[in-house]
Design a protein around this motif. Structure first.
Motif, mmCIF file in Angstrom:
data_model
loop_
_atom_site.group_PDB
_atom_site.id
_atom_site.type_symbol
_atom_site.label_atom_id
_atom_site.label_comp_id
_atom_site.label_asym_id
_atom_site.label_seq_id
_atom_site.Cartn_x
_atom_site.Cartn_y
_atom_site.Cartn_z
ATOM 1 N N ALA A 154 -12.649 4.949 -2.349
ATOM 2 C CA ALA A 154 -11.496 4.879 -1.453
ATOM 3 C C ALA A 154 -10.221 4.573 -2.231
ATOM 4 N N PHE A 155 -10.293 3.569 -3.108
ATOM 5 C CA PHE A 155 -9.101 3.188 -3.869
ATOM 6 C C PHE A 155 -8.715 4.272 -4.872
ATOM 7 N N GLU A 156 -9.712 4.907 -5.498
ATOM 8 C CA GLU A 156 -9.413 6.005 -6.416
ATOM 9 C C GLU A 156 -8.720 7.153 -5.672
ATOM 10 N N SER A 157 -9.215 7.460 -4.479
ATOM 11 C CA SER A 157 -8.655 8.556 -3.688
ATOM 12 C C SER A 157 -7.235 8.242 -3.248
ATOM 13 N N MET A 158 -7.020 6.982 -2.833
ATOM 14 C CA MET A 158 -5.663 6.608 -2.417
ATOM 15 C C MET A 158 -4.675 6.712 -3.579
ATOM 16 N N GLU A 159 -5.101 6.236 -4.752
ATOM 17 C CA GLU A 159 -4.231 6.334 -5.933
ATOM 18 C C GLU A 159 -3.899 7.793 -6.220
ATOM 19 N N HIS A 160 -4.913 8.638 -6.172
ATOM 20 C CA HIS A 160 -4.721 10.067 -6.450
ATOM 21 C C HIS A 160 -3.807 10.706 -5.419
ATOM 22 N N GLU A 161 -4.072 10.447 -4.140
ATOM 23 C CA GLU A 161 -3.298 11.080 -3.085
ATOM 24 C C GLU A 161 -1.858 10.563 -3.037
ATOM 25 N N CYS A 216 -14.208 6.321 4.525
ATOM 26 C CA CYS A 216 -14.869 5.411 3.591
ATOM 27 C C CYS A 216 -15.280 4.123 4.304
ATOM 28 N N ARG A 217 -16.371 3.554 3.868
ATOM 29 C CA ARG A 217 -16.740 2.200 4.274
ATOM 30 C C ARG A 217 -16.381 1.286 3.112
ATOM 31 N N ILE A 218 -15.441 0.373 3.327
ATOM 32 C CA ILE A 218 -14.936 -0.445 2.218
ATOM 33 C C ILE A 218 -15.426 -1.884 2.272
ATOM 34 N N GLY A 219 -16.178 -2.216 3.306
ATOM 35 C CA GLY A 219 -16.729 -3.565 3.425
ATOM 36 C C GLY A 219 -17.830 -3.548 4.463
ATOM 37 N N GLY A 220 -18.400 -4.708 4.737
ATOM 38 C CA GLY A 220 -19.504 -4.769 5.683
ATOM 39 C C GLY A 220 -19.165 -4.175 7.031
ATOM 40 N N ASP A 221 -17.987 -4.523 7.578
ATOM 41 C CA ASP A 221 -17.587 -4.034 8.899
ATOM 42 C C ASP A 221 -16.222 -3.363 8.869
ATOM 43 N N GLU A 271 8.187 6.868 3.381
ATOM 44 C CA GLU A 271 9.416 6.491 2.680
ATOM 45 C C GLU A 271 9.367 6.790 1.185
ATOM 46 N N GLY A 272 8.276 7.369 0.706
ATOM 47 C CA GLY A 272 8.217 7.751 -0.706
ATOM 48 C C GLY A 272 7.235 6.911 -1.489
ATOM 49 N N ASN A 273 7.610 6.531 -2.718
ATOM 50 C CA ASN A 273 6.690 5.821 -3.594
ATOM 51 C C ASN A 273 6.255 4.491 -2.987
ATOM 52 N N ILE A 274 4.958 4.266 -2.964
ATOM 53 C CA ILE A 274 4.377 3.022 -2.487
ATOM 54 C C ILE A 274 3.047 2.844 -3.208
ATOM 55 N N SER A 275 2.713 1.626 -3.557
ATOM 56 C CA SER A 275 1.468 1.385 -4.283
ATOM 57 C C SER A 275 0.284 1.387 -3.327
ATOM 58 N N CYS A 276 -0.877 1.597 -3.893
ATOM 59 C CA CYS A 276 -2.109 1.573 -3.114
ATOM 60 C C CYS A 276 -2.292 0.211 -2.447
ATOM 61 N N ASN A 277 -2.041 -0.855 -3.192
ATOM 62 C CA ASN A 277 -2.209 -2.209 -2.643
ATOM 63 C C ASN A 277 -1.262 -2.470 -1.483
ATOM 64 N N ASP A 278 -0.008 -1.990 -1.590
ATOM 65 C CA ASP A 278 0.951 -2.188 -0.510
ATOM 66 C C ASP A 278 0.555 -1.396 0.736
ATOM 67 N N LEU A 279 0.017 -0.198 0.513
ATOM 68 C CA LEU A 279 -0.413 0.624 1.651
ATOM 69 C C LEU A 279 -1.558 -0.070 2.390
ATOM 70 N N ILE A 280 -2.529 -0.583 1.632
ATOM 71 C CA ILE A 280 -3.654 -1.315 2.231
ATOM 72 C C ILE A 280 -3.144 -2.561 2.952
ATOM 73 N N LYS A 281 -2.206 -3.267 2.327
ATOM 74 C CA LYS A 281 -1.677 -4.492 2.926
ATOM 75 C C LYS A 281 -1.031 -4.194 4.274
ATOM 76 N N ARG A 282 -0.255 -3.125 4.349
ATOM 77 C CA ARG A 282 0.395 -2.758 5.607
ATOM 78 C C ARG A 282 -0.635 -2.448 6.694
ATOM 79 N N ALA A 283 -1.644 -1.638 6.330
ATOM 80 C CA ALA A 283 -2.660 -1.271 7.317
ATOM 81 C C ALA A 283 -3.448 -2.503 7.758
ATOM 82 N N ASP A 284 -3.699 -3.396 6.806
ATOM 83 C CA ASP A 284 -4.435 -4.625 7.105
ATOM 84 C C ASP A 284 -3.634 -5.516 8.065
#
Length: 315
Positions: A154-161, A216-221, A271-284
């Motif tokens: 999941a993280f590899e795909s997000m970085e790539h995309e 992707c399943r990224i954790g237990g639930d 809005e353009g460039n954003i890191s994978c971690n920031d994208l996950i943080k927003r969704a979280d």
């Protein structure tokens, strides 16, 4: 040491007692298909350690150019290796696949020059090794329970995309899905039923999104959906609603005495460039906002309202 060096060493390490073997005798010693080609690539002799590896019957390829009796892709790869051998006088390899009797097989072809107008082509069935490689790769990238892609993928795909989005201007949407009260479900029904819930939700998510989307399943639930495209706010809402509704409907088939639901957070990279971690943080953050509003719903994270994302109740 690279593969070509190893193959060259293999040739030099052949015992003298084997070097005198003819093409007809070699198949009894090694499993390879053996083809003797002239300077134009015409097959003038052959030997087969395993006749089932032959793509055509001998009468269909003898005295014909090797590159005219194979499908275009493997023929091109072998021709390239053949031409490189002619120009460098060193062994070269080609890897390709063929469909033989309905089965996809992988082969390694090694081309070497034995004299000015004589070339040796050794072809070995690499299907068992290739299958093992693919199995290892599958296990490394997939969740063992659901068969979905795992956290690492999941993280590899997000970085790539995200890199692709920055270059091509194609936004990325991320749906972050968390099963509501999953610990309580496990405590009440046990882990076998808990696994059934996870499998049902995994299938429901796949049934709710496009084939091109990465689930992707990224954790237990926890699950994510990585989707590329110029999504409008309306499309994001409709996708989130479809996921919620499909999960609710299919979870009813489990016939548990409690409702199964999820909370869903949605974000995007408009809005353009954003890191994978920031994208996950927003969704979280959006997902936890949905939980705070009573669960079984979704929230779409929008800038600049960082701490108060817009939300819509599920209908």
């Amino acid at each position: 040491m690279d593969r070509t060096q190893q193959n060259n060493n293999d040739i030099h390490d052949i015992p003298d007692s084997l070097k005198s073997l003819t093409v007809d005798e070699l198949p009894g010693v090694i499993p390879d298909l053996i083809f003797i080609l002239d300077g134009d690539g015409v097959i003038i002799e052959y030997g087969a350690g395993n006749e089932s590896d032959l793509y055509l019957a001998p009468e269909q390829f003898l005295h014909k150019p090797m590159f005219s009796v194979l499908p275009e892709e493997p023929a091109t790869l072998i021709l390239d290796a053949f031409q490189r051998v002619k120009s460098t006088h060193k062994l070269h390899t080609a890897h390709y696949k063929l469909s033989i009797d309905g089965q996809c097989k992988w082969f390694e072809a090694r081309v070497a020059q034995s004299s000015e107008h004589r070339f040796i082509l050794l072809v070995r069935d690499m299907t068992p090794e290739k299958s093992k490689e693919e199995e290892i790769l599958y296990q490394a990238n997939h969740d063992h329970l659901t068969g979905l892609y795992n956290r690492g993928y999941a993280f590899e795909s997000m970085e790539h995309e995200l890199k692709k989005a920055a270059l091509e201007g194609i936004p990325l949407a991320l749906f972050y899905i968390d099963i509501d009260d999953f610990k309580d479900i496990n405590d009440q029904y046990g882990h076998v039923t808990g696994d059934k819930v996870i499998l049902t939700i995994a299938q429901s998510i796949q049934n709710s999104v496009r084939k091109s989307d990465i689930v992707c399943r990224i954790g237990g639930d926890e699950f994510v959906v990585i989707a590329c495209g110029d999504f409008t706010h309306d499309i994001l809402e409709k996708t989130a609603q479809k996921i919620l509704h499909t999960i609710s409907a299919e979870a009813e088939q489990l016939k548990l005495d409690r409702a199964i639901s999820v909370s869903l957070g949605v974000t995007h990279s408009y809005e353009g460039n954003i890191s994978c971690n920031d994208l996950i943080k927003r969704a979280d953050l959006a997902m936890y906002e949905a939980k705070s509003k009573g669960k079984r719903g979704y929230v779409i994270f929008e800038e600049p309202i960082f701490n108060h994302p817009q939300s819509q109740p599920s209908s």
